[in-house]
Design a protein around this motif. Structure first.
Motif, PDB file in Angstrom:
ATOM      1  N   SER A   1       0.444   4.034  -1.806  1.00  0.00           N
ATOM      2  CA  SER A   1      -0.239   5.294  -2.125  1.00  0.00           C
ATOM      3  C   SER A   1      -1.292   5.558  -1.047  1.00  0.00           C
ATOM      4  O   SER A   1      -1.816   4.622  -0.431  1.00  0.00           O
ATOM      5  CB  SER A   1      -0.895   5.233  -3.511  1.00  0.00           C
ATOM      6  N   TYR A   2      -1.582   6.830  -0.822  1.00  0.00           N
ATOM      7  CA  TYR A   2      -2.519   7.201   0.236  1.00  0.00           C
ATOM      8  C   TYR A   2      -3.947   6.775  -0.127  1.00  0.00           C
ATOM      9  O   TYR A   2      -4.396   6.983  -1.260  1.00  0.00           O
ATOM     10  CB  TYR A   2      -2.493   8.710   0.471  1.00  0.00           C
ATOM     11  N   LEU A   3      -4.637   6.183   0.847  1.00  0.00           N
ATOM     12  CA  LEU A   3      -6.024   5.767   0.669  1.00  0.00           C
ATOM     13  C   LEU A   3      -6.872   6.343   1.792  1.00  0.00           C
ATOM     14  O   LEU A   3      -6.387   6.558   2.918  1.00  0.00           O
ATOM     15  CB  LEU A   3      -6.135   4.237   0.696  1.00  0.00           C
ATOM     16  N   SER A   4      -8.149   6.599   1.475  1.00  0.00           N
ATOM     17  CA  SER A   4      -9.103   7.052   2.488  1.00  0.00           C
ATOM     18  C   SER A   4      -9.824   5.849   3.081  1.00  0.00           C
ATOM     19  O   SER A   4      -9.999   4.821   2.411  1.00  0.00           O
ATOM     20  CB  SER A   4     -10.137   7.997   1.868  1.00  0.00           C
TER      21      SER A   4
ATOM     22  N   THR B   1       0.659   9.467   7.333  1.00  0.00           N
ATOM     23  CA  THR B   1      -0.665  10.091   7.300  1.00  0.00           C
ATOM     24  C   THR B   1      -0.603  11.395   6.524  1.00  0.00           C
ATOM     25  O   THR B   1       0.326  12.184   6.681  1.00  0.00           O
ATOM     26  CB  THR B   1      -1.152  10.380   8.740  1.00  0.00           C
ATOM     27  N   SER B   2      -1.612  11.618   5.689  1.00  0.00           N
ATOM     28  CA  SER B   2      -1.768  12.894   4.985  1.00  0.00           C
ATOM     29  C   SER B   2      -3.239  13.276   5.061  1.00  0.00           C
ATOM     30  O   SER B   2      -4.073  12.717   4.342  1.00  0.00           O
ATOM     31  CB  SER B   2      -1.322  12.768   3.526  1.00  0.00           C
TER      32      SER B   2
ATOM     33  N   SER C   1      -6.703  12.881   6.041  1.00  0.00           N
ATOM     34  CA  SER C   1      -7.463  11.704   6.477  1.00  0.00           C
ATOM     35  C   SER C   1      -7.165  10.510   5.572  1.00  0.00           C
ATOM     36  O   SER C   1      -8.008   9.624   5.405  1.00  0.00           O
ATOM     37  CB  SER C   1      -8.964  12.012   6.477  1.00  0.00           C
ATOM     38  N   THR C   2      -5.975  10.489   4.977  1.00  0.00           N
ATOM     39  CA  THR C   2      -5.563   9.364   4.145  1.00  0.00           C
ATOM     40  C   THR C   2      -4.305   8.727   4.728  1.00  0.00           C
ATOM     41  O   THR C   2      -3.555   9.378   5.456  1.00  0.00           O
ATOM     42  CB  THR C   2      -5.306   9.812   2.686  1.00  0.00           C
ATOM     43  N   TYR C   3      -4.077   7.448   4.372  1.00  0.00           N
ATOM     44  CA  TYR C   3      -3.003   6.686   5.013  1.00  0.00           C
ATOM     45  C   TYR C   3      -2.306   5.788   4.000  1.00  0.00           C
ATOM     46  O   TYR C   3      -2.908   5.311   3.036  1.00  0.00           O
ATOM     47  CB  TYR C   3      -3.575   5.822   6.141  1.00  0.00           C
ATOM     48  N   LYS C   4      -1.020   5.547   4.252  1.00  0.00           N
ATOM     49  CA  LYS C   4      -0.263   4.561   3.497  1.00  0.00           C
ATOM     50  C   LYS C   4       0.855   4.039   4.386  1.00  0.00           C
ATOM     51  O   LYS C   4       1.089   4.556   5.493  1.00  0.00           O
ATOM     52  CB  LYS C   4       0.304   5.168   2.218  1.00  0.00           C
TER      53      LYS C   4
ATOM     54  N   GLN D   1       0.875  -1.179   0.000  1.00  0.00           N
ATOM     55  CA  GLN D   1       0.000   0.000   0.000  1.00  0.00           C
ATOM     56  C   GLN D   1       0.914   1.232   0.000  1.00  0.00           C
ATOM     57  O   GLN D   1       1.138   1.866   1.033  1.00  0.00           O
ATOM     58  CB  GLN D   1      -0.941   0.004   1.199  1.00  0.00           C
TER      59      GLN D   1
END
Length: 244
Positions: A125-128, A183-184, A186-189, A123
């Protein structure tokens, strides 16, 4: 006589060891804590149902055509004491444990082998988070019963505090030092490859209870009617049209 008693005692001891030692089941999520009369063990029960064909739909929501549904229930026993059970549903790809549904943020079914997810095994890339989900909170129970029992299509899964643990096919729940969550907003990787972020369903709020009923019932009604009716002092000005 002494020899016969010694043989009987040896047989009983052997039976006790075999009834509790090692791992029981299909080899998934076995506990390597050693043998003995109180060693930890997992028992795995698998049930399969067929509902008429068609491709399986979305991993998390379970939408789509007919499918073969496989449910695995992992019973974790420790010292002869049965603990909570983790259940896997092949229709949704979710592992349910202690009231929560677990899956990685790319929604790859939890029982998928390494590298077999369409989203890959990293994972990076950042995902919500989807509606109704939050980052999985670390506990050793979750590591032992969820992470160490399923491959999740990767090598390592990451919790909300950044801690990371190996899946069933890669070190079986061993901890990896460092923080692996980025964390970016409200997204995470993850901060490395062959890792994925683990999420869980948000627990529903406890139902509100109505106020407690009154402790005492209404007063008991009068058991006996009035003995004598009340009479008017004066007759009515207009007589009753017809007597009863």
């Amino acid at each position: 006589m002494a020899a016969a008693r010694a043989l009987a005692a040896a047989l009983l001891a052997t039976a006790a060891v075999h009834s509790h030692s090692g791992a029981v089941g299909d080899g998934i999520g076995t506990d390597a804590s050693g043998s003995g009369t109180h060693a930890d063990a997992y028992e795995v029960f698998v049930t399969t149902a067929h509902d008429g064909g068609g491709a399986r739909g979305n991993a998390r929501t379970g939408t789509g055509g007919g499918a073969t549904t496989t449910t695995e229930v992992h019973h974790h026993r420790s010292g002869g004491r049965e603990l909570l059970s983790a259940t896997y549903d092949s229709d949704t790809g979710l592992v349910t444990y202690d009231g929560y549904d677990y899956i990685t943020m790319d929604e790859c079914p939890a029982n998928t082998a390494y590298g077999s997810c369409s989203a890959g095994y990293c994972q990076d890339s950042y995902l919500s988070l989807p509606d109704g989900y939050e980052l999985a909170v670390y506990s050793q129970d979750v590591v032992d019963n969820v992470v160490a029992n399923y491959p999740f299509g990767t090598h390592v899964v990451v919790f909300s505090d950044g801690s990371a643990y190996g899946v069933s096919t890669y070190s079986g729940g061993a901890a990896f030092s460092g923080s692996w969550l980025s964390t970016s907003g409200s997204t995470y990787k993850t901060t490395g490859c062959s890792l994925k972020v683990l999420m869980r369903s948000i627990a529903s709020a406890a139902p509100t209870m109505s106020p407690a009923p009154t402790s005492a019932p209404s007063p008991v009604p009068t058991a006996v009617p009035t003995a004598v009716p009340t009479w008017s002092a004066e007759p009515t000005a207009v007589p009753i049209p017809a007597p009863t």
